[in-house]
Design an enzyme around this catalytic site. Structure first.
Site, short mmCIF file in Angstrom:
data_model
loop_
_atom_site.label_atom_id
_atom_site.label_comp_id
_atom_site.label_asym_id
_atom_site.label_seq_id
_atom_site.Cartn_x
_atom_site.Cartn_y
_atom_site.Cartn_z
N ASP A 18 23.31 39.68 83.26
CA ASP A 18 23.34 38.23 83.51
C ASP A 18 23.71 37.95 84.96
OD1 ASP A 18 23.19 35.56 82.96
OD2 ASP A 18 25.05 35.46 81.82
N ASN A 66 14.61 33.46 75.34
CA ASN A 66 14.19 33.29 76.74
C ASN A 66 12.83 32.60 76.88
OD1 ASN A 66 15.73 36.34 78.07
ND2 ASN A 66 16.48 34.24 78.06
C1 FPP Z 1 19.82 36.80 83.21
O1 FPP Z 1 19.96 36.17 84.44
C2 FPP Z 1 18.74 37.74 83.26
C3 FPP Z 1 17.59 37.68 82.52
C4 FPP Z 1 17.28 36.58 81.57
C5 FPP Z 1 16.55 38.66 82.64
C6 FPP Z 1 17.00 40.06 82.94
C7 FPP Z 1 15.85 40.72 83.51
C8 FPP Z 1 15.85 41.58 84.55
C9 FPP Z 1 17.04 42.12 85.20
C10 FPP Z 1 14.56 42.01 85.10
C11 FPP Z 1 13.62 42.67 84.14
C12 FPP Z 1 14.17 43.89 83.52
C13 FPP Z 1 13.54 45.08 83.45
C14 FPP Z 1 14.08 46.16 82.59
C15 FPP Z 1 12.30 45.34 84.20
P1 FPP Z 1 19.85 34.58 84.50
O2 FPP Z 1 18.50 34.25 85.01
O3 FPP Z 1 20.19 33.99 83.19
O4 FPP Z 1 20.95 34.27 85.57
P2 FPP Z 1 21.83 32.95 85.67
O5 FPP Z 1 22.63 32.87 84.40
O6 FPP Z 1 22.69 33.21 86.87
O7 FPP Z 1 20.88 31.80 85.86
#
Ligand code: FPP
Length: 229
Positions: A18, A66
């Site tokens: 996250d 998501n």
């Molecule tokens: C949360 O950050 C992250 C995600 C919803 C996606 C996680 C995905 C990756 C790290 C990339 C893809 C993974 C692979 C294995 C290729 P957020 O966007 O919710 O952050 P925030 O809470 O700060 O807005």
């Protein structure tokens, strides 16, 4: 007699990655850059699992919820997934990383499903596992597993566990969430029953193999009782 289990080496660590969005926002960059840097963090961590002697790493890449994000962000995340599999598959094969996918991943775009099917086949003989949660929801997984267990007979904890997407993986030892949020967000709800938890403030793109090494050391100091004393 005591049920205390001596502190042990973690075999299976799962991470809620996250903070990509906040990482980008703090730098006045588009969210997609945060996700790109998040993939870089994934890559470095997977490379480090051998040195850290970790048998299984499970990453929450895309949840069933998501899909509620704006379409362009969903497209960006799917694009990053395609790119990651394409670019890193040869390295997985070379270094014995077995890919495993949990979640309702067959509901993703057909080209991603085909790509994942191929990657699963090509990495099947790996000795360490990278499990990626895609279109994953813990409640949905438990419901699917319970239905499958019921179709075979009694619904017991053991019968449900045997039907989970993680049935072939070691028991979950440690669940980490980055970015300071303290919740499970529908991740590995069943598997977390006796897992240790670690919530760290680090935003995901800043999470390094050194952070994982520190988490594993922290885990080794914990006394797990599994309800005993
Ligand atoms: C949360 O950050 C992250 C995600 C919803 C996606 C996680 C995905 C990756 C790290 C990339 C893809 C993974 C692979 C294995 C290729 P957020 O966007 O919710 O952050 P925030 O809470 O700060 O807005």
């Amino acid at each position: 007699m005591t049920a205390t289990i001596a502190p042990a080496r973690a075999r299976h660590v799962a991470i809620i990655m996250d903070g990509n969005g906040r990482w980008a926002k703090r730098r006045h960059l588009p969210r997609v850059v945060g996700h790109q840097r998040g993939v870089e963090a994934v890559r470095k961590l997977v490379r480090a699992t051998a040195a850290l002697d970790l048998e299984c790493l499970t990453l929450y890449a895309f949840s069933s919820e998501n899909w509620k994000r704006p379409e362009d962000e969903v497209d960006d995340l799917m694009g990053l997934m395609r790119k990651f599999i394409r670019s890193d598959l040869p390295e997985f094969i070379e270094h014995g990383v077995r890919l495993h996918i949990i979640g309702d991943w067959r509901g993703l775009a057909p080209d991603i499903v085909a790509m994942l099917d191929d990657a699963l086949r090509q990495t099947a003989r790996g000795t360490r596992t990278l499990a990626v949660a895609l279109n994953y929801g813990g409640q949905q997984e438990i419901a699917r597993a319970a239905s499958a267990a019921a179709a075979e007979g009694a619904i017991t904890p053991e019968a449900i566990a045997a039907q989970l997407d993680t049935a072939s993986l070691p028991p979950l030892d440690l669940l980490i969430r980055t970015s300071g949020e303290v919740r499970l967000s529908n991740f590995l709800l069943w598997q977390a029953a006796y897992a240790e938890m670690l919530f760290v403030d680090t935003l995901w793109p800043d999470f390094t193999p050194e952070h994982l090494a520190a988490a594993l050391q922290d885990f080794a100091t914990r006394e797990r009782r599994y309800g005993g004393r």
